[in-house]
Scaffold this motif. Structure first.
Motif, mmCIF file in Angstrom:
data_model
loop_
_atom_site.group_PDB
_atom_site.id
_atom_site.type_symbol
_atom_site.label_atom_id
_atom_site.label_comp_id
_atom_site.label_asym_id
_atom_site.label_seq_id
_atom_site.Cartn_x
_atom_site.Cartn_y
_atom_site.Cartn_z
ATOM 1 N N LEU A 55 0.837 -1.210 0.000
ATOM 2 C CA LEU A 55 0.000 0.000 0.000
ATOM 3 C C LEU A 55 0.866 1.253 0.000
ATOM 4 O O LEU A 55 1.803 1.376 0.787
ATOM 5 C CB LEU A 55 -0.873 0.005 1.260
ATOM 6 N N LYS A 56 0.534 2.193 -0.873
ATOM 7 C CA LYS A 56 1.265 3.460 -0.923
ATOM 8 C C LYS A 56 0.662 4.422 0.113
ATOM 9 O O LYS A 56 -0.563 4.498 0.260
ATOM 10 C CB LYS A 56 1.130 4.060 -2.326
ATOM 11 N N GLU A 85 -0.694 7.550 0.864
ATOM 12 C CA GLU A 85 -1.199 8.666 0.050
ATOM 13 C C GLU A 85 -1.453 9.919 0.886
ATOM 14 O O GLU A 85 -1.687 11.002 0.352
ATOM 15 C CB GLU A 85 -2.518 8.258 -0.639
ATOM 16 N N LEU A 105 -5.108 7.343 -7.871
ATOM 17 C CA LEU A 105 -4.855 6.500 -6.695
ATOM 18 C C LEU A 105 -4.851 5.030 -7.107
ATOM 19 O O LEU A 105 -5.588 4.624 -8.000
ATOM 20 C CB LEU A 105 -5.955 6.706 -5.639
ATOM 21 N N TRP A 110 -4.673 1.804 -0.915
ATOM 22 C CA TRP A 110 -3.599 2.674 -0.411
ATOM 23 C C TRP A 110 -3.810 2.894 1.078
ATOM 24 O O TRP A 110 -4.763 2.344 1.650
ATOM 25 C CB TRP A 110 -3.581 4.016 -1.166
ATOM 26 N N LEU A 160 6.070 2.991 0.146
ATOM 27 C CA LEU A 160 5.292 1.765 -0.052
ATOM 28 C C LEU A 160 5.398 0.909 1.196
ATOM 29 O O LEU A 160 6.508 0.580 1.649
ATOM 30 C CB LEU A 160 5.838 0.995 -1.267
#
Ligand code: MIC
Ligand code: SF4
Length: 638
Positions: free
Chosen positions: A463-464, A466, A514, A518, A584
């Motif tokens: 998962l980034k 954000e 997106l 995330w 990440l």
């Protein structure tokens, strides 16, 4: 065993108050319109034909009809609510919390509501809890509201309030003592000699403001003052005495000497930023607001009328006043109180939430607004650069007269308010369910869109980050209230562009790029404020799958689980510094790790391992794995 009030209420409901987990079946449910549309869409999605507990819908938030959305949604509620057997308080009858207290509160009963200020009914000796909409919908379907046992903190009120010092000042004092996190996993139960002098509306102010500490709820005993309240509205049969036993024990006790209190004010932009009014006198005001579910009783408005009687407000100050219920409005009209207010120059608003959460009367740019409401989060009033202060009606009225924040004690003699001893409720105020309602055709306008369901948990996630944000981020920061936004409560897709807009106005520009999933990194007390589940549903529908925080507000954390979003608490808060937007994070063997409760994340960008905790009950873990409560219940039902 000597019992405190909470223990008594739970035992009277066949529950063990000392069990680590409570399974509450509410006697009553209330859903204000701003969350009710989603609740009833969820009830329909579960295939519920009749709501089980006594349930009431309140049309009280979305009253500004600048387009068809709100009236469309109200027609949905008026049809689906009746069809499913709910009572309906129509537009103009009152703010839900005030109107429920007057019409349906019962000492010793348990109320669950889809609004954070449901706790207001604690004024009448109820255990009244605010929750996310799907938790309320599931309770209306007959399932218990399961929660970890909160601690019960006794608040001993000693002495007596001096003139011009009020219940609102007691609540601001508690906020000053505990802060916006101090009520986390706590119930505040009031007792002591200082309780007797407080009217039920005074107690409502205190229980209402308790929500701003993050409390599970707050409550008072039911005594002679409660009986007088019920007698005055024509519901004395609903009254029963209910007190904690002499010598009852609490997990902790806070004492407040009422005689030592002075008028207090909360400064921008938090309800716990509290100082004595005497220390901040002279701040110029463009607007003063008296109203909201915190302070809109007959006495609250009559005090203002007494202060303003035969006076004219200064030219530069706008005074907006909103009664809490139709009963209160009629009392103001029939006693000439409304005339005094209007003659002095006050603007009499509709009986509704109104400006409290930015629905109308947004103040001028860069100016100061003083309000008797319960929240002053930045931008909540509808003006991004306005400064919002919170105070009692007494302080508000005297300050309005001077055009600046003023210690109310300067006014002189504290007015004596003669409230009508008996002013019964209107028999036609609430629509009751009736025979044949099951055949009603539910009306759904174009503003009602399908409910976004959470996705079952995958075992490996990358998962980034954000969004990285700070401490005490409120539900208003995550998903703003206000007229435009609240009109979209049944329309999640159209709500997405507003998500995090008060934190990062540019966030909307990155939504189209997106990833499928995330995550967010946050500081302390993430998600404080409202119980609105939309503050999870909307970012979840855009792909938010995990939040790593130093800590969460209790209801917000519950709402995350209810929509399949993983809530992780940093084991070492210092790790917050190392994570940056764009990093990440990898989570492997998610199911096993979450089952264990200790979760290792790998920040692939920073090549750093971060340990977190995921403290959930077994039931919550099952819900999370299913991707949310609606999925879980549908599974159970099928
Ligand atoms: C609020 O005061 O913020 C609200 C609007 O009443 C919310 C409910 C909602 O967002 O619909 C609350 O306090 O829970
Ligand atoms: Fe309505 Fe304001 Fe009370 Fe929320 S806090 S229920 S918006 S009056």
């Amino acid at each position: 065993m000597k019992c405190n009030l909470v223990q008594k209420i739970l035992k009277n409901h066949g529950l063990n108050p000392n069990s680590p987990e409570w399974e509450i079946i509410p006697d009553q449910v209330m859903t204000p319109d701003s969350t009710a549309t989603m609740v009833y869409l969820q009830l329909e999605a579960m295939g519920v034909k009749k709501v089980k507990p006594f349930s009431v819908i309140y049309i009280d938030h979305n009253m500004l009809q600048v387009g068809p959305k709100n009236h469309d949604d109200h027609r949905y509620l008026l049809t689906v609510g009746k069809k499913l057997g709910a009572y309906i308080s129509k537009a103009g009858n009152g703010i839900g919390h005030t109107t429920h207290l007057e019409n349906f509160s019962k000492p010793g009963e348990i109320l669950l509501g889809s609004d954070s200020h449901t706790s207001t009914a604690g004024a009448a000796g109820m255990l009244a809890v605010g929750a996310g909409g799907v938790d309320v919908a599931v309770a209306m379907a007959g399932f218990p509201y399961a929660c970890a046992r909160p601690k019960v903190v006794g608040v001993c009120l000693e002495g007596g309030l001096r003139p011009w010092v009020t219940a609102k000042d007691i609540s601001l004092k508690l906020l000053q003592l505990t802060g916006v996190k101090g009520g986390k996993n706590r119930i505040f139960e009031y007792f002591g000699p200082g309780v007797d002098q407080l009217t039920v509306y005074d107690r409502a102010t205190i229980c209402n403001m308790g929500a701003e500490t993050g409390a599970f709820t707050s409550l008072f005993p039911s005594d002679e003052m409660t009986r007088r309240f019920y007698r005055s509205i024509g519901r004395e049969a609903a009254w029963q005495p209910l007190q904690a036993d002499e010598g009852a024990e609490y997990d902790a006790v806070i004492s407040i000497d009422l005689a030592a209190l002075e008028p207090l004010v909360a400064l921008p932009h938090s309800p716990d930023n509290v100082k004595p009014v005497s220390e901040v006198e002279g701040i110029p005001l463009s607007q003063v607001g008296i109203g909201s579910c915190t302070n809109s009783s007959f006495k609250d408005l009559a005090i203002a009328a007494a202060v303003l009687n035969h006076q004219t407000l200064p030219d530069g100050v706008d005074l907006i006043v909103s009664p809490g219920s139709k009963r209160i409005l009629l009392m103001l009209l029939e006693t000439g109180t409304a005339r005094q207010l209007v003659t002095a120059g006050a603007r009499l608003l509709e009986v509704a939430c109104g400006p409290c959460n930015g629905i109308g009367q947004a103040p001028a740019s860069g100016t100061n607004t003083l309000r008797t409401y319960n929240r002053n989060f930045k931008g909540r009033c509808g003006t991004p650069d306005a400064n919002s202060y919170l105070c009692s009606p007494e302080t508000a009225a005297v300050s309005a007269l001077h055009g600046k924040i003023t210690d109310p004690r300067r006014f002189g003699e504290y007015p004596v308010i003669h409230e009508p001893e008996f002013f019964p409720l209107l028999p036609n105020a609430i629509i009751a369910p009736g025979a044949g309602d099951e055949d009603i055709r539910v009306v759904k306008g174009p503003n009602i869109k399908p409910i976004p369901a959470g996705s079952p948990l995958e075992d490996t996630l990358t998962l980034k980050i954000e969004l990285k944000t700070g401490d005490n981020i409120t539900t208003d920061h995550i998903l703003p209230g206000g007229a435009e936004m609240l009109a979209l409560r049944s329309n999640i897709p159209d709500s997405v562009p507003y998500v995090f807009s008060r934190l990062n106005p540019d966030f909307k520009n990155k939504i189209s790029s997106l990833g499928k999933t995330w995550c967010v990194v946050a500081g302390d007390n993430f998600g404080m404020g409202s119980s609105r589940e939309h503050a999870v549903m909307v970012p979840m529908s855009a792909g938010m799958k995990l939040v790593v925080a130093k800590s969460f507000a209790d209801v917000y954390k519950r709402n995350l689980v209810n929509f399949g979003v993983i809530p992780l608490v940093l084991e070492d808060p210092a790790d917050y510094e190392s994570m940056q937007e764009g990093d990440l994070l990898a989570l492997d063997h998610a199911l096993d790790q979450l089952q264990d409760g200790r979760v290792k994340l790998c920040n692939q960008t920073q090549s750093k391992i971060i340990f977190t905790k995921c403290e959930l009950t077994a039931a919550q873990r099952a819900v999370l794995f299913k991707g949310g409560l609606l999925n879980f219940i549908k599974d159970q039902l099928s």
